[in-house]
Design an enzyme around this catalytic site. Structure first.
Site, PDB file in Angstrom:
ATOM      1  N   HIS A 155       0.820  -1.217   0.000  1.00 36.32           N
ATOM      2  CA  HIS A 155       0.000   0.000   0.000  1.00 36.32           C
ATOM      3  C   HIS A 155       0.853   1.266   0.000  1.00 36.32           C
ATOM      4  O   HIS A 155       0.352   2.346  -0.292  1.00 36.32           O
ATOM      5  CB  HIS A 155      -0.928   0.005   1.213  1.00 36.32           C
ATOM      6  CG  HIS A 155      -2.007  -1.021   1.122  1.00 36.32           C
ATOM      7  ND1 HIS A 155      -3.305  -0.726   0.779  1.00 36.32           N
ATOM      8  CD2 HIS A 155      -1.978  -2.371   1.283  1.00 36.32           C
ATOM      9  CE1 HIS A 155      -4.025  -1.829   0.752  1.00 36.32           C
ATOM     10  NE2 HIS A 155      -3.249  -2.849   1.053  1.00 36.32           N
ATOM     11  N   ASP A 363       3.692   9.382  -0.812  1.00 30.34           N
ATOM     12  CA  ASP A 363       2.510   8.612  -0.406  1.00 30.34           C
ATOM     13  C   ASP A 363       2.287   7.492  -1.410  1.00 30.34           C
ATOM     14  O   ASP A 363       2.464   7.697  -2.614  1.00 30.34           O
ATOM     15  CB  ASP A 363       1.276   9.539  -0.416  1.00 30.34           C
ATOM     16  CG  ASP A 363       0.309   9.214   0.717  1.00 30.34           C
ATOM     17  OD1 ASP A 363       0.254   8.041   1.130  1.00 30.34           O
ATOM     18  OD2 ASP A 363      -0.387  10.129   1.180  1.00 30.34           O
TER      19      ASP A 363
HETATM   20  P1  ADQ Z   1      -2.897   6.097   4.739  1.00 28.64           P
HETATM   21  O1  ADQ Z   1      -1.486   6.514   4.895  1.00 28.64           O
HETATM   22  O2  ADQ Z   1      -3.673   5.947   5.979  1.00 28.64           O
HETATM   23  O3  ADQ Z   1      -3.043   4.773   3.862  1.00 28.64           O
HETATM   24  P2  ADQ Z   1      -4.801   7.470   2.860  1.00 28.64           P
HETATM   25  O4  ADQ Z   1      -4.703   6.756   1.567  1.00 28.64           O
HETATM   26  O5  ADQ Z   1      -4.982   8.937   2.693  1.00 28.64           O
HETATM   27  O6  ADQ Z   1      -3.531   7.278   3.797  1.00 28.64           O
HETATM   28  O7  ADQ Z   1      -6.034   6.884   3.639  1.00 28.64           O
HETATM   29  C1  ADQ Z   1      -6.456   7.424   4.839  1.00 28.64           C
HETATM   30  C2  ADQ Z   1      -7.908   7.047   5.097  1.00 28.64           C
HETATM   31  O8  ADQ Z   1      -8.208   7.404   6.445  1.00 28.64           O
HETATM   32  C3  ADQ Z   1      -8.872   7.791   4.201  1.00 28.64           C
HETATM   33  O9  ADQ Z   1      -9.930   6.959   3.854  1.00 28.64           O
HETATM   34  C4  ADQ Z   1      -9.347   8.955   5.087  1.00 28.64           C
HETATM   35  O10 ADQ Z   1     -10.664   9.371   4.838  1.00 28.64           O
HETATM   36  C5  ADQ Z   1      -9.247   8.345   6.464  1.00 28.64           C
HETATM   37  N1  ADQ Z   1      -8.928   9.415   7.427  1.00 28.64           N
HETATM   38  C6  ADQ Z   1      -7.830  10.158   7.470  1.00 28.64           C
HETATM   39  N2  ADQ Z   1      -7.925  11.071   8.460  1.00 28.64           N
HETATM   40  C7  ADQ Z   1      -9.106  10.888   9.036  1.00 28.64           C
HETATM   41  C8  ADQ Z   1      -9.814  11.519  10.121  1.00 28.64           C
HETATM   42  N3  ADQ Z   1      -9.326  12.541  10.802  1.00 28.64           N
HETATM   43  N4  ADQ Z   1     -11.012  11.058  10.436  1.00 28.64           N
HETATM   44  C9  ADQ Z   1     -11.541  10.030   9.750  1.00 28.64           C
HETATM   45  N5  ADQ Z   1     -10.947   9.411   8.732  1.00 28.64           N
HETATM   46  C10 ADQ Z   1      -9.749   9.821   8.385  1.00 28.64           C
HETATM   47  C11 ADQ Z   1      -2.099   3.848   3.264  1.00 28.64           C
HETATM   48  C12 ADQ Z   1      -1.050   4.471   2.353  1.00 28.64           C
HETATM   49  C13 ADQ Z   1      -1.725   5.291   1.280  1.00 28.64           C
HETATM   50  C14 ADQ Z   1      -2.707   4.416   0.501  1.00 28.64           C
HETATM   51  C15 ADQ Z   1      -3.636   3.676   1.447  1.00 28.64           C
HETATM   52  C16 ADQ Z   1      -4.492   2.656   0.702  1.00 28.64           C
HETATM   53  O11 ADQ Z   1      -0.147   5.277   3.102  1.00 28.64           O
HETATM   54  O12 ADQ Z   1      -0.774   5.853   0.393  1.00 28.64           O
HETATM   55  O13 ADQ Z   1      -3.481   5.233  -0.354  1.00 28.64           O
HETATM   56  O14 ADQ Z   1      -2.906   2.983   2.444  1.00 28.64           O
HETATM   57  O15 ADQ Z   1      -3.720   1.789  -0.064  1.00 28.64           O
END
Ligand code: ADQ
Length: 480
Positions: A155, A363
Protein backbone atom coordinates in the site's frame (compact mmCIF):
# COMPACT_ATOMS: atom_id res chain seq x y z
CA UNK A 1 -15.27 -19.47 -7.16
CA UNK A 2 -12.08 -20.10 -5.16
CA UNK A 3 -11.96 -19.18 -1.49
CA UNK A 4 -10.13 -16.01 -0.59
CA UNK A 5 -7.73 -15.68 2.32
CA UNK A 6 -6.90 -12.11 3.30
CA UNK A 7 -3.97 -11.49 5.62
CA UNK A 8 -3.37 -8.02 7.02
CA UNK A 9 -1.51 -6.72 10.05
CA UNK A 10 -4.74 -6.05 11.90
CA UNK A 11 -7.73 -8.32 11.34
CA UNK A 12 -10.83 -6.45 10.11
CA UNK A 13 -14.06 -6.12 12.05
CA UNK A 14 -16.45 -8.36 10.13
CA UNK A 15 -19.41 -7.77 12.44
CA UNK A 16 -20.56 -4.55 10.84
CA UNK A 17 -22.08 -4.78 7.38
CA UNK A 18 -23.62 -1.32 7.31
CA UNK A 19 -20.61 1.01 6.96
CA UNK A 20 -19.98 2.41 3.51
CA UNK A 21 -16.68 3.04 1.80
CA UNK A 22 -13.29 2.23 3.25
CA UNK A 23 -10.82 -0.27 1.93
CA UNK A 24 -11.48 -2.90 4.57
CA UNK A 25 -15.14 -2.90 3.62
CA UNK A 26 -14.41 -3.65 -0.04
CA UNK A 27 -12.09 -6.49 0.90
CA UNK A 28 -14.59 -7.81 3.46
CA UNK A 29 -17.29 -7.89 0.78
CA UNK A 30 -15.00 -9.89 -1.51
CA UNK A 31 -14.15 -12.44 1.16
CA UNK A 32 -17.82 -12.72 2.20
CA UNK A 33 -18.85 -13.38 -1.39
CA UNK A 34 -16.23 -16.06 -2.03
CA UNK A 35 -16.02 -17.46 1.47
CA UNK A 36 -12.64 -17.85 3.15
CA UNK A 37 -10.57 -16.35 5.91
CA UNK A 38 -9.41 -12.99 7.25
CA UNK A 39 -6.30 -13.45 9.37
CA UNK A 40 -4.40 -10.84 11.37
CA UNK A 41 -3.32 -9.48 14.74
CA UNK A 42 -6.21 -9.03 17.21
CA UNK A 43 -5.27 -5.41 17.96
CA UNK A 44 -4.48 -5.99 21.65
CA UNK A 45 -1.10 -5.22 23.17
CA UNK A 46 -0.94 -7.69 26.04
CA UNK A 47 -1.27 -11.18 24.57
CA UNK A 48 1.13 -14.07 24.22
CA UNK A 49 2.53 -14.56 20.73
CA UNK A 50 1.86 -18.09 19.50
CA UNK A 51 -1.19 -18.67 21.73
CA UNK A 52 -4.13 -20.16 19.84
CA UNK A 53 -5.78 -17.41 17.77
CA UNK A 54 -9.46 -16.66 18.28
CA UNK A 55 -11.58 -18.01 15.43
CA UNK A 56 -15.05 -16.56 14.82
CA UNK A 57 -17.33 -17.55 11.98
CA UNK A 58 -19.30 -14.95 10.01
CA UNK A 59 -21.32 -16.75 7.32
CA UNK A 60 -18.75 -18.31 4.98
CA UNK A 61 -15.82 -16.43 6.55
CA UNK A 62 -13.52 -17.34 9.42
CA UNK A 63 -12.10 -14.33 11.20
CA UNK A 64 -8.86 -15.45 12.80
CA UNK A 65 -7.40 -13.01 15.34
CA UNK A 66 -3.89 -13.76 16.58
CA UNK A 67 -2.48 -12.38 19.85
CA UNK A 68 0.91 -10.66 20.16
CA UNK A 69 3.04 -10.02 23.22
CA UNK A 70 4.04 -6.47 24.16
CA UNK A 71 7.66 -7.27 23.20
CA UNK A 72 6.71 -8.61 19.77
CA UNK A 73 4.39 -5.70 19.13
CA UNK A 74 7.18 -3.33 20.00
CA UNK A 75 9.77 -5.05 17.79
CA UNK A 76 7.63 -6.21 14.87
CA UNK A 77 5.09 -3.38 14.63
CA UNK A 78 6.54 -0.21 16.17
CA UNK A 79 10.08 -1.40 15.52
CA UNK A 80 10.82 -2.95 12.15
CA UNK A 81 7.51 -2.10 10.41
CA UNK A 82 7.13 1.50 11.55
CA UNK A 83 10.62 2.65 12.53
CA UNK A 84 12.47 0.98 9.64
CA UNK A 85 10.27 0.01 6.69
CA UNK A 86 7.80 2.92 6.87
CA UNK A 87 10.45 5.69 6.83
CA UNK A 88 12.71 3.77 4.42
CA UNK A 89 9.90 3.14 1.93
CA UNK A 90 8.86 6.81 2.23
CA UNK A 91 12.40 7.88 1.25
CA UNK A 92 13.17 9.11 4.80
CA UNK A 93 16.51 7.52 5.59
CA UNK A 94 17.03 10.23 8.21
CA UNK A 95 14.20 8.75 10.29
CA UNK A 96 15.13 5.07 10.02
CA UNK A 97 15.92 3.59 13.42
CA UNK A 98 17.44 0.23 12.58
CA UNK A 99 18.07 -2.36 15.27
CA UNK A 100 18.81 -6.04 14.83
CA UNK A 101 16.22 -7.02 17.46
CA UNK A 102 13.52 -5.22 15.43
CA UNK A 103 14.33 -7.35 12.41
CA UNK A 104 14.43 -10.53 14.50
CA UNK A 105 11.02 -9.68 15.99
CA UNK A 106 9.65 -9.00 12.50
CA UNK A 107 10.78 -12.44 11.30
CA UNK A 108 9.53 -14.12 14.47
CA UNK A 109 6.02 -12.69 14.20
CA UNK A 110 5.75 -13.43 10.47
CA UNK A 111 6.86 -16.99 11.07
CA UNK A 112 4.35 -17.39 13.92
CA UNK A 113 1.54 -15.98 11.75
CA UNK A 114 2.45 -18.44 8.96
CA UNK A 115 2.34 -21.38 11.40
CA UNK A 116 -1.00 -20.26 12.81
CA UNK A 117 -2.57 -19.70 9.40
CA UNK A 118 -1.32 -22.82 7.58
CA UNK A 119 -3.65 -25.38 9.25
CA UNK A 120 -6.71 -23.40 8.09
CA UNK A 121 -5.72 -23.33 4.42
CA UNK A 122 -7.31 -25.43 1.68
CA UNK A 123 -5.36 -26.49 -1.44
CA UNK A 124 -7.30 -24.27 -3.83
CA UNK A 125 -7.30 -21.09 -1.71
CA UNK A 126 -6.15 -17.76 -3.09
CA UNK A 127 -4.06 -16.00 -0.47
CA UNK A 128 -3.76 -12.22 -0.56
CA UNK A 129 -1.28 -10.63 1.85
CA UNK A 130 -1.39 -6.89 2.55
CA UNK A 131 1.35 -4.41 3.21
CA UNK A 132 4.83 -3.89 4.56
CA UNK A 133 4.28 -5.59 7.91
CA UNK A 134 4.01 -8.96 6.20
CA UNK A 135 6.61 -9.04 3.40
CA UNK A 136 8.14 -12.39 4.51
CA UNK A 137 4.86 -14.20 5.16
CA UNK A 138 4.89 -16.11 1.85
CA UNK A 139 8.46 -17.33 2.48
CA UNK A 140 7.42 -18.82 5.80
CA UNK A 141 4.24 -20.31 4.33
CA UNK A 142 6.27 -21.86 1.49
CA UNK A 143 8.62 -23.35 4.06
CA UNK A 144 5.63 -25.07 5.60
CA UNK A 145 4.79 -26.58 2.22
CA UNK A 146 2.02 -24.20 1.09
CA UNK A 147 1.65 -24.41 -2.68
CA UNK A 148 -1.35 -22.09 -3.01
CA UNK A 149 -1.20 -18.97 -5.16
CA UNK A 150 -0.08 -16.13 -2.91
CA UNK A 151 -0.29 -12.46 -3.83
CA UNK A 152 1.14 -9.42 -2.08
CA UNK A 153 -0.02 -5.81 -2.32
CA UNK A 154 2.14 -2.97 -1.04
CA UNK A 155 0.00 0.00 0.00
CA UNK A 156 2.98 2.32 0.48
CA UNK A 157 5.72 3.37 -1.98
CA UNK A 158 8.60 1.09 -2.91
CA UNK A 159 11.94 2.94 -2.85
CA UNK A 160 14.63 3.12 -5.56
CA UNK A 161 17.55 0.65 -5.27
CA UNK A 162 19.99 3.17 -3.75
CA UNK A 163 17.63 3.87 -0.86
CA UNK A 164 16.58 0.25 -0.40
CA UNK A 165 20.25 -0.66 -0.34
CA UNK A 166 20.65 1.36 2.86
CA UNK A 167 18.73 -1.35 4.69
CA UNK A 168 20.90 -4.18 5.97
CA UNK A 169 18.10 -6.56 4.92
CA UNK A 170 17.46 -5.34 1.38
CA UNK A 171 18.33 -8.64 -0.30
CA UNK A 172 16.17 -10.62 2.11
CA UNK A 173 13.25 -8.27 1.56
CA UNK A 174 13.46 -8.62 -2.21
CA UNK A 175 13.94 -12.40 -2.05
CA UNK A 176 10.89 -12.57 0.18
CA UNK A 177 8.82 -10.55 -2.31
CA UNK A 178 9.77 -13.02 -5.02
CA UNK A 179 8.30 -15.91 -3.00
CA UNK A 180 4.87 -14.50 -3.97
CA UNK A 181 3.20 -15.31 -7.28
CA UNK A 182 1.97 -11.75 -7.76
CA UNK A 183 3.55 -8.60 -6.32
CA UNK A 184 1.30 -5.56 -6.67
CA UNK A 185 2.31 -1.91 -6.30
CA UNK A 186 0.37 1.36 -6.45
CA UNK A 187 2.34 3.11 -9.21
CA UNK A 188 4.58 2.75 -12.23
CA UNK A 189 7.37 4.37 -10.23
CA UNK A 190 7.18 1.63 -7.58
CA UNK A 191 7.15 -1.14 -10.19
CA UNK A 192 10.09 0.53 -11.91
CA UNK A 193 12.03 0.71 -8.64
CA UNK A 194 11.75 -3.04 -8.04
CA UNK A 195 12.59 -3.74 -11.69
CA UNK A 196 15.73 -1.61 -11.44
CA UNK A 197 16.76 -3.41 -8.30
CA UNK A 198 16.23 -6.80 -9.93
CA UNK A 199 18.10 -5.79 -13.07
CA UNK A 200 21.15 -4.71 -11.09
CA UNK A 201 21.24 -6.94 -8.05
CA UNK A 202 19.28 -10.11 -8.58
CA UNK A 203 19.34 -13.37 -10.50
CA UNK A 204 15.64 -13.08 -11.45
CA UNK A 205 15.26 -12.81 -15.24
CA UNK A 206 12.64 -10.58 -16.83
CA UNK A 207 10.64 -12.68 -19.32
CA UNK A 208 7.87 -10.25 -20.28
CA UNK A 209 6.59 -6.76 -19.55
CA UNK A 210 5.71 -7.68 -15.98
CA UNK A 211 6.98 -11.24 -15.49
CA UNK A 212 10.12 -12.51 -13.87
CA UNK A 213 11.47 -16.01 -13.87
CA UNK A 214 13.25 -17.40 -10.81
CA UNK A 215 14.29 -21.02 -11.18
CA UNK A 216 11.20 -22.59 -12.70
CA UNK A 217 8.78 -20.18 -11.04
CA UNK A 218 7.23 -17.07 -12.53
CA UNK A 219 6.39 -13.94 -10.55
CA UNK A 220 4.15 -11.17 -11.85
CA UNK A 221 5.18 -7.66 -10.76
CA UNK A 222 2.61 -5.05 -11.69
CA UNK A 223 0.79 -1.85 -10.85
CA UNK A 224 -2.71 -2.00 -9.35
CA UNK A 225 -3.63 1.57 -8.33
CA UNK A 226 -6.07 1.33 -5.45
CA UNK A 227 -9.47 3.02 -5.76
CA UNK A 228 -12.34 4.01 -3.50
CA UNK A 229 -16.07 3.27 -3.56
CA UNK A 230 -16.55 6.39 -5.68
CA UNK A 231 -20.32 6.27 -6.08
CA UNK A 232 -20.89 5.31 -2.42
CA UNK A 233 -18.66 8.12 -1.16
CA UNK A 234 -20.39 10.66 -3.44
CA UNK A 235 -23.78 9.59 -2.04
CA UNK A 236 -22.50 9.93 1.54
CA UNK A 237 -21.22 13.44 0.78
CA UNK A 238 -24.72 14.58 -0.13
CA UNK A 239 -26.04 13.75 3.36
CA UNK A 240 -24.79 16.56 5.60
CA UNK A 241 -25.97 16.47 9.23
CA UNK A 242 -27.30 19.59 10.93
CA UNK A 243 -23.98 20.75 12.39
CA UNK A 244 -22.22 20.58 9.01
CA UNK A 245 -25.14 22.35 7.29
CA UNK A 246 -25.02 25.20 9.81
CA UNK A 247 -21.26 25.54 9.30
CA UNK A 248 -21.78 25.68 5.53
CA UNK A 249 -24.51 28.31 5.78
CA UNK A 250 -22.45 30.44 8.10
CA UNK A 251 -19.52 30.46 5.69
CA UNK A 252 -21.81 31.21 2.76
CA UNK A 253 -23.23 34.25 4.55
CA UNK A 254 -19.73 35.46 5.43
CA UNK A 255 -18.49 34.75 1.87
CA UNK A 256 -15.72 32.64 3.35
CA UNK A 257 -14.04 29.81 1.42
CA UNK A 258 -12.58 26.73 3.07
CA UNK A 259 -9.43 24.79 2.29
CA UNK A 260 -9.46 21.28 3.76
CA UNK A 261 -6.70 18.81 4.63
CA UNK A 262 -7.37 15.36 6.13
CA UNK A 263 -4.51 13.05 7.05
CA UNK A 264 -3.28 10.74 9.75
CA UNK A 265 -0.71 12.78 11.64
CA UNK A 266 2.30 11.34 9.86
CA UNK A 267 5.58 12.96 8.82
CA UNK A 268 5.09 11.60 5.29
CA UNK A 269 2.02 13.79 4.77
CA UNK A 270 3.87 17.12 4.48
CA UNK A 271 1.76 18.88 7.11
CA UNK A 272 4.26 21.53 8.30
CA UNK A 273 5.03 22.53 4.70
CA UNK A 274 1.29 22.73 4.02
CA UNK A 275 0.67 25.03 7.00
CA UNK A 276 3.60 27.20 5.95
CA UNK A 277 2.14 27.48 2.45
CA UNK A 278 -1.16 28.67 3.92
CA UNK A 279 0.73 31.23 6.01
CA UNK A 280 2.56 32.41 2.86
CA UNK A 281 -0.78 32.78 1.03
CA UNK A 282 -2.13 35.05 3.78
CA UNK A 283 1.09 37.03 3.81
CA UNK A 284 1.06 37.59 0.04
CA UNK A 285 -2.70 38.22 -0.27
CA UNK A 286 -3.91 40.49 2.52
CA UNK A 287 -7.20 40.79 0.62
CA UNK A 288 -7.95 37.20 1.68
CA UNK A 289 -8.28 38.29 5.31
CA UNK A 290 -11.50 36.76 6.69
CA UNK A 291 -12.27 35.38 3.21
CA UNK A 292 -10.63 31.99 3.68
CA UNK A 293 -10.03 29.39 6.40
CA UNK A 294 -7.91 26.27 6.43
CA UNK A 295 -9.35 23.23 8.22
CA UNK A 296 -6.74 20.56 8.88
CA UNK A 297 -8.01 17.30 10.41
CA UNK A 298 -5.14 15.09 11.58
CA UNK A 299 -5.86 12.30 14.09
CA UNK A 300 -2.93 10.85 16.03
CA UNK A 301 -1.29 7.56 15.01
CA UNK A 302 1.70 5.51 16.22
CA UNK A 303 2.48 7.92 19.04
CA UNK A 304 4.77 5.30 20.57
CA UNK A 305 7.30 6.12 17.81
CA UNK A 306 9.37 9.25 18.61
CA UNK A 307 9.19 10.76 15.11
CA UNK A 308 5.40 11.03 15.55
CA UNK A 309 5.45 12.99 18.80
CA UNK A 310 8.04 15.33 17.23
CA UNK A 311 5.79 16.17 14.29
CA UNK A 312 2.83 16.72 16.59
CA UNK A 313 4.72 19.34 18.58
CA UNK A 314 5.94 21.03 15.41
CA UNK A 315 2.41 21.32 14.04
CA UNK A 316 0.93 22.67 17.24
CA UNK A 317 3.60 25.37 17.33
CA UNK A 318 3.06 26.25 13.66
CA UNK A 319 -0.74 26.43 13.95
CA UNK A 320 -0.34 28.67 16.98
CA UNK A 321 2.14 30.94 15.17
CA UNK A 322 -0.07 31.34 12.07
CA UNK A 323 -3.20 32.09 14.10
CA UNK A 324 -1.25 34.37 16.43
CA UNK A 325 -0.09 36.41 13.45
CA UNK A 326 -3.26 36.57 11.33
CA UNK A 327 -6.34 35.80 13.48
CA UNK A 328 -8.92 38.38 14.50
CA UNK A 329 -11.64 38.20 17.15
CA UNK A 330 -14.10 36.99 14.48
CA UNK A 331 -11.75 34.94 12.26
CA UNK A 332 -9.57 31.92 13.04
CA UNK A 333 -7.65 31.35 9.79
CA UNK A 334 -6.35 27.88 10.65
CA UNK A 335 -8.37 25.25 12.50
CA UNK A 336 -6.44 22.15 13.45
CA UNK A 337 -8.41 19.15 14.70
CA UNK A 338 -6.36 16.38 16.24
CA UNK A 339 -8.86 13.51 16.19
CA UNK A 340 -10.80 11.09 13.98
CA UNK A 341 -13.95 12.37 12.30
CA UNK A 342 -16.62 9.83 11.27
CA UNK A 343 -16.69 9.21 7.51
CA UNK A 344 -20.34 10.35 7.31
CA UNK A 345 -19.22 13.75 8.55
CA UNK A 346 -15.96 13.85 6.62
CA UNK A 347 -17.66 13.37 3.23
CA UNK A 348 -19.96 16.45 3.46
CA UNK A 349 -17.08 18.45 4.94
CA UNK A 350 -15.06 17.71 1.77
CA UNK A 351 -18.05 18.73 -0.32
CA UNK A 352 -18.39 22.02 1.53
CA UNK A 353 -14.71 22.90 1.03
CA UNK A 354 -13.62 24.85 -2.06
CA UNK A 355 -10.08 23.46 -2.03
CA UNK A 356 -8.78 19.97 -1.16
CA UNK A 357 -5.15 20.44 -0.09
CA UNK A 358 -3.34 17.08 -0.34
CA UNK A 359 0.42 17.52 -0.28
CA UNK A 360 2.27 14.46 1.07
CA UNK A 361 6.06 14.43 0.70
CA UNK A 362 5.62 10.81 -0.39
CA UNK A 363 2.51 8.61 -0.41
CA UNK A 364 1.66 5.18 -1.80
CA UNK A 365 -1.60 6.42 -3.30
CA UNK A 366 -3.54 8.80 -1.00
CA UNK A 367 -7.22 8.02 -0.76
CA UNK A 368 -8.10 11.44 0.67
CA UNK A 369 -7.40 12.99 -2.76
CA UNK A 370 -9.85 10.55 -4.34
CA UNK A 371 -12.47 11.01 -1.62
CA UNK A 372 -12.29 14.79 -2.00
CA UNK A 373 -13.00 14.59 -5.75
CA UNK A 374 -15.79 12.01 -5.32
CA UNK A 375 -17.50 14.21 -2.70
CA UNK A 376 -17.76 17.35 -4.89
CA UNK A 377 -20.93 18.76 -6.39
CA UNK A 378 -20.32 18.41 -10.17
CA UNK A 379 -22.23 21.70 -10.76
CA UNK A 380 -20.01 23.69 -8.43
CA UNK A 381 -16.96 21.57 -7.64
CA UNK A 382 -13.97 22.43 -5.49
CA UNK A 383 -10.37 22.20 -6.71
CA UNK A 384 -7.91 19.47 -5.76
CA UNK A 385 -4.30 20.51 -5.09
CA UNK A 386 -2.18 17.37 -5.17
CA UNK A 387 1.45 16.59 -4.47
CA UNK A 388 3.41 15.19 -7.39
CA UNK A 389 4.82 12.65 -4.91
CA UNK A 390 1.44 11.08 -4.08
CA UNK A 391 0.77 7.89 -6.04
CA UNK A 392 -2.59 9.41 -6.96
CA UNK A 393 -0.81 12.03 -9.11
CA UNK A 394 -0.18 9.35 -11.76
CA UNK A 395 -3.94 9.12 -12.36
CA UNK A 396 -5.33 12.49 -11.25
CA UNK A 397 -3.64 14.60 -13.91
CA UNK A 398 -6.30 17.34 -13.91
CA UNK A 399 -5.62 18.29 -10.30
CA UNK A 400 -3.31 21.25 -9.63
CA UNK A 401 -0.08 19.30 -9.20
CA UNK A 402 2.45 20.82 -6.79
CA UNK A 403 5.89 20.20 -5.41
CA UNK A 404 5.21 19.80 -1.66
CA UNK A 405 8.71 21.04 -0.77
CA UNK A 406 8.14 24.33 -2.61
CA UNK A 407 6.18 26.59 -0.24
CA UNK A 408 5.85 29.43 -2.77
CA UNK A 409 4.55 27.10 -5.47
CA UNK A 410 1.92 25.75 -3.06
CA UNK A 411 0.88 29.27 -2.02
CA UNK A 412 0.49 30.25 -5.71
CA UNK A 413 -1.59 27.15 -6.41
CA UNK A 414 -3.79 27.86 -3.41
CA UNK A 415 -4.51 31.30 -4.83
CA UNK A 416 -5.17 29.83 -8.27
CA UNK A 417 -7.58 27.29 -6.78
CA UNK A 418 -9.45 29.88 -4.72
CA UNK A 419 -9.94 32.12 -7.76
CA UNK A 420 -10.48 29.48 -10.47
CA UNK A 421 -13.45 30.20 -12.80
CA UNK A 422 -16.44 27.83 -12.56
CA UNK A 423 -16.03 26.46 -16.11
CA UNK A 424 -12.44 25.39 -15.46
CA UNK A 425 -13.39 23.82 -12.13
CA UNK A 426 -16.17 21.85 -13.81
CA UNK A 427 -13.91 20.70 -16.64
CA UNK A 428 -11.17 19.49 -14.33
CA UNK A 429 -13.58 17.83 -11.94
CA UNK A 430 -15.49 15.97 -14.68
CA UNK A 431 -12.26 14.44 -15.98
CA UNK A 432 -11.09 13.47 -12.49
CA UNK A 433 -14.44 11.94 -11.58
CA UNK A 434 -14.50 9.90 -14.76
CA UNK A 435 -11.13 8.38 -13.82
CA UNK A 436 -12.32 7.63 -10.30
CA UNK A 437 -15.54 5.97 -11.46
CA UNK A 438 -13.55 3.78 -13.84
CA UNK A 439 -10.77 2.86 -11.40
CA UNK A 440 -12.80 2.33 -8.25
CA UNK A 441 -12.28 -0.12 -5.40
CA UNK A 442 -14.16 -2.88 -7.24
CA UNK A 443 -11.97 -2.52 -10.31
CA UNK A 444 -8.83 -2.67 -8.15
CA UNK A 445 -10.01 -5.76 -6.33
CA UNK A 446 -11.17 -7.54 -9.48
CA UNK A 447 -7.96 -6.61 -11.31
CA UNK A 448 -5.68 -8.01 -8.64
CA UNK A 449 -7.68 -11.18 -8.07
CA UNK A 450 -7.87 -11.90 -11.81
CA UNK A 451 -4.07 -11.88 -12.02
CA UNK A 452 -3.72 -13.87 -8.81
CA UNK A 453 -6.17 -16.43 -10.11
CA UNK A 454 -4.36 -16.64 -13.47
CA UNK A 455 -3.06 -19.99 -14.57
CA UNK A 456 -0.59 -21.21 -11.96
CA UNK A 457 2.89 -21.27 -13.46
CA UNK A 458 4.98 -24.35 -12.89
CA UNK A 459 5.95 -23.78 -9.29
CA UNK A 460 9.45 -24.82 -8.47
CA UNK A 461 9.74 -27.66 -6.03
CA UNK A 462 13.23 -26.33 -5.63
CA UNK A 463 11.63 -23.22 -4.18
CA UNK A 464 9.99 -25.36 -1.52
CA UNK A 465 13.02 -27.43 -0.67
CA UNK A 466 15.45 -24.60 -0.23
CA UNK A 467 15.21 -22.83 3.12
CA UNK A 468 12.93 -19.80 3.08
CA UNK A 469 14.80 -16.89 1.64
CA UNK A 470 13.73 -14.77 4.57
CA UNK A 471 16.08 -15.82 7.29
CA UNK A 472 18.12 -13.33 9.30
CA UNK A 473 21.48 -13.07 7.56
CA UNK A 474 23.80 -10.26 8.43
CA UNK A 475 26.30 -11.16 5.71
CA UNK A 476 24.45 -9.26 2.97
CA UNK A 477 26.15 -6.23 1.51
CA UNK A 478 24.31 -3.18 0.21
CA UNK A 479 24.22 -2.99 -3.58
CA UNK A 480 27.21 -1.21 -5.05
P1 ADQ B 1 -2.90 6.10 4.74
O1 ADQ B 1 -1.49 6.51 4.90
O2 ADQ B 1 -3.67 5.95 5.98
O3 ADQ B 1 -3.04 4.77 3.86
P2 ADQ B 1 -4.80 7.47 2.86
O4 ADQ B 1 -4.70 6.76 1.57
O5 ADQ B 1 -4.98 8.94 2.69
O6 ADQ B 1 -3.53 7.28 3.80
O7 ADQ B 1 -6.03 6.88 3.64
C1 ADQ B 1 -6.46 7.42 4.84
C2 ADQ B 1 -7.91 7.05 5.10
O8 ADQ B 1 -8.21 7.40 6.44
C3 ADQ B 1 -8.87 7.79 4.20
O9 ADQ B 1 -9.93 6.96 3.85
C4 ADQ B 1 -9.35 8.96 5.09
O10 ADQ B 1 -10.66 9.37 4.84
C5 ADQ B 1 -9.25 8.35 6.46
N1 ADQ B 1 -8.93 9.42 7.43
C6 ADQ B 1 -7.83 10.16 7.47
N2 ADQ B 1 -7.92 11.07 8.46
C7 ADQ B 1 -9.11 10.89 9.04
C8 ADQ B 1 -9.81 11.52 10.12
N3 ADQ B 1 -9.33 12.54 10.80
N4 ADQ B 1 -11.01 11.06 10.44
C9 ADQ B 1 -11.54 10.03 9.75
N5 ADQ B 1 -10.95 9.41 8.73
C10 ADQ B 1 -9.75 9.82 8.38
C11 ADQ B 1 -2.10 3.85 3.26
C12 ADQ B 1 -1.05 4.47 2.35
C13 ADQ B 1 -1.73 5.29 1.28
C14 ADQ B 1 -2.71 4.42 0.50
C15 ADQ B 1 -3.64 3.68 1.45
C16 ADQ B 1 -4.49 2.66 0.70
O11 ADQ B 1 -0.15 5.28 3.10
O12 ADQ B 1 -0.77 5.85 0.39
O13 ADQ B 1 -3.48 5.23 -0.35
O14 ADQ B 1 -2.91 2.98 2.44
O15 ADQ B 1 -3.72 1.79 -0.06
Amino acid sequence: MRRLVIVSNRVADLRSTTQTGGLAVGLADAVRERGGIWFGWNGEADGTTGDAPQVERFGKVDRIAAPLSAKDLSEYYYGYSNSVLWPLFHYRLDLVNYRQEFFDGYCRVNETFARQLAPFLQPDDLIWVHDYHLVPLASFLRRLGCKQRIGFFLHIPFPPPDLLGASPNHAQLVDALLDYDVVGFQTRTDVGNLKHYLADHHAAVQIGRNRFSIGSRTVVVDRFPIGIDTAGFAAMARQADEAVQIDLMRRKILGRKQIIGVDRLDYSKGLPERMRAFGRLLEQHPELEKAVTFLQIAPPTREEVDAYSDIRQELEALAGAINGRFADFNWTPLRYIHRMVPREKLAPLYRGSQVGFVTPLRDGMNLVAKEYVAAQDPEDPGVLILSKFAGAAEELRQALIVNPYDIDDMARRLYQALTMPLKERQRRHAALLETLLRNDAKAWLGGFLAVLEGKPGSRSTEGLKRPASFLPDSSQQPPA
